[in-house]
Each structure stands twice: as structure tokens, then as C-alpha cells.
Design an enzyme around this catalytic site. Structure first.
Site, PDB file in Angstrom:
ATOM      1  N   GLY A   1      -8.267   2.766  10.983  1.00  0.00           N
ATOM      2  CA  GLY A   1      -8.860   1.541  10.459  1.00  0.00           C
ATOM      3  C   GLY A   1      -8.787   1.378   8.965  1.00  0.00           C
ATOM      4  CB  THR A   2      -7.063   3.207   6.218  1.00  0.00           C
ATOM      5  OG1 THR A   2      -5.805   3.254   6.908  1.00  0.00           O
ATOM      6  CG2 THR A   2      -7.740   4.557   6.328  1.00  0.00           C
ATOM      7  N   GLY A   3      -6.305   0.278   7.055  1.00  0.00           N
ATOM      8  CA  GLY A   3      -5.713  -1.001   6.676  1.00  0.00           C
ATOM      9  C   GLY A   3      -6.646  -2.170   6.930  1.00  0.00           C
ATOM     10  CB  CYS A   4      -8.886  -2.975   9.781  1.00  0.00           C
ATOM     11  SG  CYS A   4      -7.697  -2.798  11.114  1.00  0.00           S
TER      12      CYS A   4
ATOM     13  CE  LYS B   1      -1.944  -1.584   3.680  1.00  0.00           C
ATOM     14  NZ  LYS B   1      -2.777  -1.843   4.872  1.00  0.00           N
TER      15      LYS B   1
ATOM     16  CB  THR C   1      -6.481   7.964   8.357  1.00  0.00           C
ATOM     17  OG1 THR C   1      -5.822   8.465   9.538  1.00  0.00           O
ATOM     18  CG2 THR C   1      -6.562   9.070   7.313  1.00  0.00           C
TER      19      THR C   1
END
Length: 272
Positions: A207-210, A173, A205
Site C-alpha cells: 500500500g505504499t503507492g496508494c 517514484k 510495504t
């Protein structure tokens, strides 16, 4: 109805972790189940406490779910320590769980560490070889490969290295790079593919990865090819960032249910 199992930590502010995962599953109209690895006391400002669950309790949760509601995909997030990683990998192998999406969560948005230093090797050696796709951000990709990532060439090198560890594919990412576009790079062991979207300037932003990894898992559970699942996840997350509203005094959550506000319905993977 397809189902997706998340194996991750609990976030008391509900912006990341299993709460973000279950929101994402619901937004797409699939059935979500969960196995909690750790309980965190956190809000949009940071993490104040972490309690790691005993590995046998993590294993029991997975066993209870998969022997009754077999998942069509599995997403892992915060795994906390090597012992938990060991039991998760063992259960994935024992039950032949499909479409494993590994989000190698190491550090929270606030900077608080969520994976013990000695657990990185276990993640690399035990879980990545079982993964359909791994979704590291740049710091996580650096931790997995042991080398700084600065250029486009570095990103592609890291992607090749991570697939070389046994994962079938990786999405490195680009959210941590300084540019007007957020570019994610998919490598499936054969070819590279880039997904680009305008960078959204927002403090929401958390929790974007989750959310991104969970949306990929949804696509795989529905039978989409990986490249399409990644594209749908990218589009969903970009809009969730763009439509997020302020919550808390720090990094607030993305807006998981933005589509419902404009008269959309859960289910399906086409967003307008």
C-alpha cells in the site's frame, strides 16, 4: 472539513486500495469518500481473485458522492479496465473535479496484475490529460512511456514524456531503484525537484503507492502548493514505513496511524 474522494479497488487485507486511502485521509483529519472499481480477494501474500464492477455502478457511486459531498481533491488507484477508465474520466470532466491525483496502479506488490493490458492506452489518453499530478513507480513509468528506465537521465526523460501526455505534473517514484536513498522526482513541466529519504528496510510495504498518492491528495485538498504536498506525503510515508509492525506472512501494510501512538492528533500536515 476538506474532503477527498478515492476511486479505486477494495483490498480485503486492508493494506492497499480504498482501505489504505481512507486510513490516510483519516490520519490527516480530512473526510474521505470512495467509489469502488473492483473487489479483490487478497492478503499480504498475494491476490487470489478479482471482480471488476460494472462501469455504470462505478459512475453511479461517483455521481452520488460528488453531487452531495463535493471533493476538494480526487485520487484514483486501481481502475481495472478501459471501460471503467472511460467513465471515471467522463465524470471528472462532467463535474470539473479538482486536484486529480492519478496513481496508475498496474501491478500489486505481490506481482499480480491489476490493470488489463488494453487499458494502459485508455489511461494514457483519457485520464492523464486531466491529472494534476501522476505518481508512477518505475515499472509504471516504463509502461506509460514504453522505454526502460535505468539512470537519473532516464527518470527525467520519463517525467517529461508523461507531462507531455497532458498531465500537469508527475512524481516518478524511486522505490524500485537500488540505492541507499529513496529519491522521488517531481516535474511540473518547468522544473525538476527531488525528494530524498533513507531507504527503510522492511517487509511492510503493502500500500505504499496508494498511501503516498492519497497523502498528496490531502495536501492539495487543504490548499497546499503541489511541491509542499509532495514533501509532506514523502515525510508521512517514510515514517509510516519506519514504524510499521509485522502483519501477515508476506508484504504487510505500512503504519498509517503512527503519529497517534506518540500523542499526536489527526489533522494538520506537520509531523514530528
Amino acid at each position: 472539513m476538506p474532503s477527498v474522494l478515492t476511486i479505486a479497488g477494495s483490498d480485503s487485507s486492508a493494506g492497499a486500495g480504498i482501505q489504505a486511502d481512507l486510513k490516510t485521509f483519516a490520519a490527516f483529519g480530512v473526510y474521505g469518500t470512495s467509489a469502488i472499481t473492483a473487489v479483490t480477494a487478497q492478503n499480504t501474500m498475494g491476490v487470489s481473485a478479482v471482480y471488476e464492477l460494472p462501469p455504470d455502478i462505478v459512475a453511479a457511486q461517483i455521481e452520488a458522492v460528488v453531487t452531495d459531498i463535493r471533493p476538494d481533491a480526487v485520487k484514483t488507484g486501481m481502475l481495472a479496465n478501459a471501460a471503467i477508465i472511460e467513465v471515471v474520466a467522463a465524470k471528472v470532466r462532467e463535474h470539473g473535479l479538482p486536484n486529480l491525483v492519478v496513481d496508475p496502479v498496474m501491478v500489486a506488490k505481490s506481482g499480480d496484475r491489476l490493470l488489463r493490458e488494453d487499458a494502459v492506452a485508455a489511461l494514457r489518453e483519457l485520464l492523464l490529460p486531466l491529472a494534476t499530478v501522476v505518481t508512477p513507480n518505475l515499472p509504471e513509468a516504463e509502461a506509460l512511456t514504453g522505454r526502460p528506465i535505468r539512470s537519473d537521465e532516464d527518470v527525467r526523460w520519463a517525467a517529461e514524456e508523461i507531462v507531455g501526455l497532458g498531465a500537469r505534473a508527475v512524481v516518478v517514484k524511486g522505490g524500485h531503484r537500488e540505492s541507499t536513498e529513496a529519491v522521488d522526482v517531481l516535474y511540473d513541466g518547468t522544473a525538476f525537484r527531488e525528494y530524498s529519504a533513507p531507504r527503510v528496510e522492511t517487509a511492510s510495504t503493502h500500500g505504499t503507492g496508494c498511501t503516498f498518492a492519497s497523502a498528496i491528495a490531502v495536501g492539495l485538498a487543504r490548499g497546499l502548493p503541489l511541491a509542499q504536498a509532495v514533501g509532506e506525503a514523502k515525510a508521512y510515508l517514510t515514517e509510516a514505513l519506519r514504524r510499521a509492525y509485522p502483519i501477515g506472512g508476506g508484504h504487510g501494510p505500512v503504519h498509517h496511524f503512527w503519529r497517534w501512538e506518540q500523542g499526536g492528533k489527526p489533522g494538520g500536515l506537520t509531523f514530528v
